[in-house]
Design an enzyme around this catalytic site. Structure first.
Site, PDB file in Angstrom:
ATOM      1  CB  THR A  42      -0.905  -0.009   1.247  1.00  0.00           C
ATOM      2  OG1 THR A  42      -1.670  -1.213   1.228  1.00  0.00           O
ATOM      3  CG2 THR A  42      -1.827   1.191   1.265  1.00  0.00           C
ATOM      4  CB  THR A  43       3.740   2.164   2.187  1.00  0.00           C
ATOM      5  OG1 THR A  43       2.974   1.909   3.366  1.00  0.00           O
ATOM      6  CG2 THR A  43       4.649   3.348   2.400  1.00  0.00           C
ATOM      7  CE1 TYR A 128      -1.902  -5.409   3.271  1.00  0.00           C
ATOM      8  CE2 TYR A 128      -1.102  -4.750   1.112  1.00  0.00           C
ATOM      9  CZ  TYR A 128      -1.489  -4.418   2.394  1.00  0.00           C
ATOM     10  OH  TYR A 128      -1.470  -3.106   2.806  1.00  0.00           O
ATOM     11  CG  ASN A 129      -7.469 -10.003   5.092  1.00  0.00           C
ATOM     12  OD1 ASN A 129      -8.201 -10.071   4.092  1.00  0.00           O
ATOM     13  ND2 ASN A 129      -7.964  -9.882   6.313  1.00  0.00           N
ATOM     14  CE1 TYR A 130      -6.183  -1.192   5.190  1.00  0.00           C
ATOM     15  CE2 TYR A 130      -4.536  -0.841   3.481  1.00  0.00           C
ATOM     16  CZ  TYR A 130      -5.310  -0.354   4.506  1.00  0.00           C
ATOM     17  OH  TYR A 130      -5.208   0.975   4.854  1.00  0.00           O
ATOM     18  CE  LYS A 153       1.204  -6.306   3.784  1.00  0.00           C
ATOM     19  NZ  LYS A 153       1.518  -4.934   3.285  1.00  0.00           N
ATOM     20  CG  ASP A 154      -5.452  -9.360   9.387  1.00  0.00           C
ATOM     21  OD1 ASP A 154      -6.126  -8.987   8.402  1.00  0.00           O
ATOM     22  OD2 ASP A 154      -5.947  -9.581  10.509  1.00  0.00           O
ATOM     23  CB  THR A 155      -3.520  -4.003   6.886  1.00  0.00           C
ATOM     24  OG1 THR A 155      -2.164  -4.219   6.488  1.00  0.00           O
ATOM     25  CG2 THR A 155      -3.686  -2.536   7.250  1.00  0.00           C
TER      26      THR A 155
END
Ligand code: ELE
Length: 282
Positions: A42-43, A128-130, A153-155
């Site tokens: 995302t960044t 990548y869970n967001y 990676k759970d945001t």
């Protein structure tokens, strides 16, 4: 206890990626204790990069380190698989993807999407869970159904949600700055965008946790939160370019619209505010 930084993508004034700036940045992050670079997150404005730019970012980072997770997600399945195949030729830790976003789709489409990536990839596949950004929550049950996810990676502000992935025995990270203390203590580590401009604070946080000094760890977490919170009204991602320069001392170029550069007075105001918190003793 890994510290993972989703690297920002340095652009020049023409909106092109500046490879030299990527390398300088990666070298500094590793020197300051960062373990893994997450590319096209995302960044790093992953969803706003072309396929060619995603490949370029990977190559620039791989010139410095193979401790890399390569995010390949896209709504164009052909491009996703091309990126997976590209990664197959390289030495890296894992490929990752967010689920197909924007469209309302049944859950089994998400399962199929990840299964296709797993089938094509010779590297472990991370989720990548967001949900806040993609509108899709690939929770532990859906991940179980996919049946080939090796890390996540759970945001997610719901830390209980993140912990549950541990039932699958996979690498598990939370992706929020303000949960770094919990993520480093209980999970496999943390993924922190703010690590782009304050990597040493996350390294120090890890040292306090390792030493069992949780009081100091908490104070430092609160300082991190104050700095991170200061950037929100300016746009978290745009802010990072100015803060890397201010706090790390080198140029990482400018953000690219729709991540607009900050007006001069705004950038100055942001930097002054953050500098004040940064200089406060813990
Ligand atoms: C964070 C997101 C969260 C870091 C990435 C990351 O950039 O790929 O604005 O705090 O919700 O998960 O950047 O962004 P905010 O993993």
């Amino acid at each position: 206890m890994e510290i993972i930084v989703p690297i920002l993508t340095p652009f020049n004034e023409k909106g092109e990626i500046d490879g030299e700036k990527v390398k300088t940045h990666v070298e500094n992050l590793l020197r300051k204790g960062v373990d893994i670079i997450f590319v096209n997150g995302t960044t790093g404005v992953g969803p706003a990069l072309s396929k060619d730019e995603k490949r370029k970012m990977l190559d620039y980072v791989l010139d410095v380190t193979n401790k890399v997770i390569f995010q390949v997600g896209s709504l164009n399945m052909k491009e996703v698989l091309e990126l997976v195949n590209y990664a197959n030729e390289k030495d890296l830790i894992a490929v990752a993807s967010y689920p197909p976003f924007y469209f309302s789709i049944p859950k089994d489409f998400i399962v199929k999407y990840f299964k296709e990536i797993c089938k094509a990839s010779k590297h472990p596949v991370y989720l990548y869970n967001y949900p806040g950004a993609t509108g899709k929550d690939v929770d532990v049950n859906l991940a179980k159904e996919i049946d080939c996810i090796k890390g996540v990676k759970d945001t997610n502000p719901d830390f209980a949600h993140t912990i549950r992935y541990k039932e699958l025995g996979i690498k598990t990270y939370n992706g929020l700055e303000n949960l770094a203390i919990a993520s480093l203590s209980i999970l496999d580590g943390t993924v922190v965008g703010a690590g782009n401009y304050m990597p040493e604070l996350f390294s120090q946080l890890r040292e306090y946790i390792k030493a069992g000094d949780m009081r100091k760890a908490l104070d430092l977490q609160l300082k991190i939160d104050e700095i991170d919170g200061t950037t929100i009204p300016y746009g978290k991602i745009s802010s990072m370019y100015y803060l890397v320069k201010e706090l790390q001392g080198y140029d990482v170029g400018v953000p690219r619209p729709p991540m607009y550069p900050l007006e001069e007075n705004k950038a100055k105001e942001l930097v002054e505010k953050v500098r004040k918190i940064w200089n406060k003793s813990e």
